[in-house]
Design a protein around this motif. Structure first.
Motif, short mmCIF file in Angstrom:
data_model
loop_
_atom_site.label_atom_id
_atom_site.label_comp_id
_atom_site.label_asym_id
_atom_site.label_seq_id
_atom_site.Cartn_x
_atom_site.Cartn_y
_atom_site.Cartn_z
N PRO A 121 58.41 -17.18 50.07
CA PRO A 121 59.76 -17.67 50.40
C PRO A 121 60.41 -16.85 51.51
O PRO A 121 61.13 -17.39 52.35
N LYS A 122 60.12 -15.55 51.55
CA LYS A 122 60.64 -14.70 52.62
C LYS A 122 59.98 -15.07 53.95
O LYS A 122 60.63 -15.04 55.00
N ASP A 123 58.69 -15.40 53.90
CA ASP A 123 58.00 -15.84 55.12
C ASP A 123 58.66 -17.09 55.69
O ASP A 123 58.81 -17.22 56.92
N ALA A 124 59.05 -18.00 54.80
CA ALA A 124 59.71 -19.23 55.25
C ALA A 124 61.04 -18.92 55.92
O ALA A 124 61.43 -19.59 56.89
N LEU A 125 61.73 -17.91 55.43
CA LEU A 125 63.01 -17.51 56.03
C LEU A 125 62.81 -16.83 57.38
O LEU A 125 63.55 -17.08 58.33
N ILE A 126 61.78 -15.98 57.49
CA ILE A 126 61.48 -15.33 58.77
C ILE A 126 61.16 -16.38 59.82
O ILE A 126 61.63 -16.31 60.96
N ALA A 127 60.36 -17.37 59.44
CA ALA A 127 59.99 -18.45 60.37
C ALA A 127 61.22 -19.24 60.80
O ALA A 127 61.39 -19.57 61.98
N LEU A 128 62.09 -19.51 59.85
CA LEU A 128 63.31 -20.25 60.17
C LEU A 128 64.20 -19.48 61.14
O LEU A 128 64.69 -20.03 62.13
N GLY A 168 69.64 -23.16 56.26
CA GLY A 168 69.62 -23.94 57.47
C GLY A 168 68.54 -25.01 57.51
O GLY A 168 68.53 -25.81 58.43
N TYR A 169 67.63 -25.04 56.52
CA TYR A 169 66.66 -26.12 56.48
C TYR A 169 67.39 -27.44 56.21
O TYR A 169 68.28 -27.50 55.35
N SER A 170 67.01 -28.47 56.92
CA SER A 170 67.69 -29.76 56.82
C SER A 170 67.00 -30.73 55.87
O SER A 170 67.62 -31.69 55.41
N ALA A 171 65.72 -30.53 55.61
CA ALA A 171 64.96 -31.43 54.75
C ALA A 171 63.67 -30.74 54.35
O ALA A 171 63.30 -29.70 54.91
N GLY A 172 62.98 -31.32 53.37
CA GLY A 172 61.72 -30.74 52.91
C GLY A 172 60.68 -31.79 52.63
O GLY A 172 60.99 -32.89 52.15
N LEU A 294 74.95 -26.94 56.07
CA LEU A 294 75.64 -25.83 55.44
C LEU A 294 76.49 -25.12 56.48
O LEU A 294 76.11 -25.00 57.64
N SER A 295 77.61 -24.62 56.07
CA SER A 295 78.50 -23.93 56.99
C SER A 295 77.91 -22.59 57.37
O SER A 295 77.10 -22.01 56.63
N PRO A 296 78.32 -22.01 58.53
CA PRO A 296 77.85 -20.67 58.92
C PRO A 296 78.16 -19.63 57.85
O PRO A 296 77.39 -18.70 57.62
N GLU A 297 79.31 -19.78 57.18
CA GLU A 297 79.69 -18.82 56.14
C GLU A 297 78.71 -18.88 54.97
O GLU A 297 78.31 -17.85 54.42
N ALA A 298 78.31 -20.11 54.61
CA ALA A 298 77.36 -20.26 53.50
C ALA A 298 76.00 -19.65 53.84
O ALA A 298 75.35 -19.03 53.02
N LEU A 299 75.57 -19.82 55.09
CA LEU A 299 74.30 -19.25 55.53
C LEU A 299 74.33 -17.73 55.48
O LEU A 299 73.37 -17.08 55.06
N LEU A 300 75.45 -17.13 55.91
CA LEU A 300 75.58 -15.67 55.89
C LEU A 300 75.56 -15.14 54.47
O LEU A 300 74.94 -14.12 54.15
N ASP A 301 76.25 -15.85 53.55
CA ASP A 301 76.27 -15.43 52.16
C ASP A 301 74.88 -15.50 51.55
O ASP A 301 74.46 -14.61 50.78
N ALA A 302 74.13 -16.56 51.88
CA ALA A 302 72.77 -16.71 51.35
C ALA A 302 71.86 -15.63 51.87
O ALA A 302 71.03 -15.08 51.14
N ALA A 303 71.99 -15.29 53.16
CA ALA A 303 71.14 -14.25 53.75
C ALA A 303 71.44 -12.90 53.14
O ALA A 303 70.53 -12.09 52.92
N ALA A 304 72.70 -12.66 52.80
CA ALA A 304 73.08 -11.36 52.23
C ALA A 304 72.56 -11.18 50.83
O ALA A 304 72.43 -10.06 50.33
N SER A 305 72.19 -12.30 50.16
CA SER A 305 71.72 -12.21 48.77
C SER A 305 70.28 -11.77 48.66
O SER A 305 69.80 -11.45 47.59
N LEU A 306 69.52 -11.75 49.78
CA LEU A 306 68.11 -11.34 49.73
C LEU A 306 67.98 -9.82 49.58
O LEU A 306 68.75 -9.07 50.14
#
Length: 306
Positions: A121-128, A168-172, A294-306
């Protein structure tokens, strides 16, 4: 005699120049450019090998991240990448194994699986994050693809209750994921809820990752437009791999606590492959034009949770 030699030399020179000019007009690498990324936020900063492939035109383009299964990157992922390039997508094939000296984990023990359950899952985030840094990519239109084990990782990354939700992923798109394995090892909540529209594609005759488990996983969802299971008659596991001959694999990890090892059939199914291509193309076209971001604020909050 000297005149003949001169003519031969001139002819050879013209031939060599012509070959060089032809070579210069060919793509640098039809299989894409291999890049090594690193996770600057991780303690061990493990390097990650990815292959980027580009569509024609300037962009910004939509993009796709491709996650392989337990056998690692294969020609199938490059072929899907080329198909997505033709549709106008920048693609990034993520190789989670090679830089760690791993060829496959289909026959590995639980310790190895648990390591990659945490890492991928971290690899998927690095790629994103890498794709979002490129000017050629529309950062609001990035889809996550996964095959088999990579499909289970896709479910995890796009789960609403996951710590890696959204990003930031839009679909899966999840090809024949092990929904049983997802429930056993990676699920953080009782009911699966996708953060973005997601489609699961499976062969009806798949013995390795059985559709019944994915159907059970999605049964609790009342929003049929958000997450759906698509199945294809007469198709086995790996039905979209043109190089996969019909065969029986012995002693592979299966979806059972009582009988975790056994044999399964795999094989290419041309009609299922073509139907899947058409369905995915329509799905992406519809969702990328209508998807809420997702809003920029939501993305920042999600990134901070890792």
């Amino acid at each position: 005699m000297n005149l003949i030699k001169i003519k031969v030399i001139i002819s050879l020179a013209i031939f060599v120049v012509a070959i060089v000019l032809i070579m210069l007009q060919l793509p640098e690498n039809s299989q894409g450019e291999v890049i090594v990324l690193s996770d600057n936020e991780s303690v061990d900063k493990s390097p990650l090998s990815v292959t980027i492939m580009h569509p024609e035109g300037v962009g910004p383009h939509p993009a796709a991240v491709l996650l392989h299964g337990c056998y690692g990157v294969s020609n199938k992922h490059h072929q899907w990448s080329k198909t997505l390039n033709e549709w106008g997508y920048t693609t990034l094939i993520v190789d989670s194994f090679s830089l760690q000296g791993i060829q496959e984990i289909c026959t590995a023990d639980d310790r190895i699986w648990q390591h990659f359950n945490q890492q991928r899952p971290k690899d998927a985030l690095i790629a994103l994050n890498y794709l979002q840094s490129l000017s050629e990519v529309n950062s609001n239109e990035i889809v996550l693809f996964g095959w088999s084990y990579g499909g289970a990782i896709t479910l995890k990354v796009l789960e609403k209750s996951s710590t890696t939700q959204g990003k930031g992923y839009s679909a899966g798109i999840a090809f024949y994921p092990s929904c049983w394995q997802y429930q056993q090892y990676m699920m953080s909540g009782k009911d699966y809820k996708a953060a973005v529209p997601i489609r699961i594609l499976m062969g009806e005759d798949d013995e390795w990752t059985r559709p019944i488990h994915c159907q059970q996983l999605l049964n609790s969802d009342k929003d049929e437009l958000q997450q759906q299971l698509w199945t294809y008659a007469g198709a086995y596991h790996n039905f979209d791999d043109q190089q996969q001959r019909y065969q029986f694999l012995n002693h592979v990890r299966r979806e059972s606590k009582q009988h975790p090892w056994g044999g399964v059939h795999v094989g290419y199914n041309k009609q299922a492959h073509l139907d899947a291509q058409a369905a995915i193309k329509t799905f992406l076209k519809n969702n990328f034009s209508e998807q809420k971001r997702l809003s920029p604020e939501a993305l920042l909050d999600a990134a901070a949770s890792l």
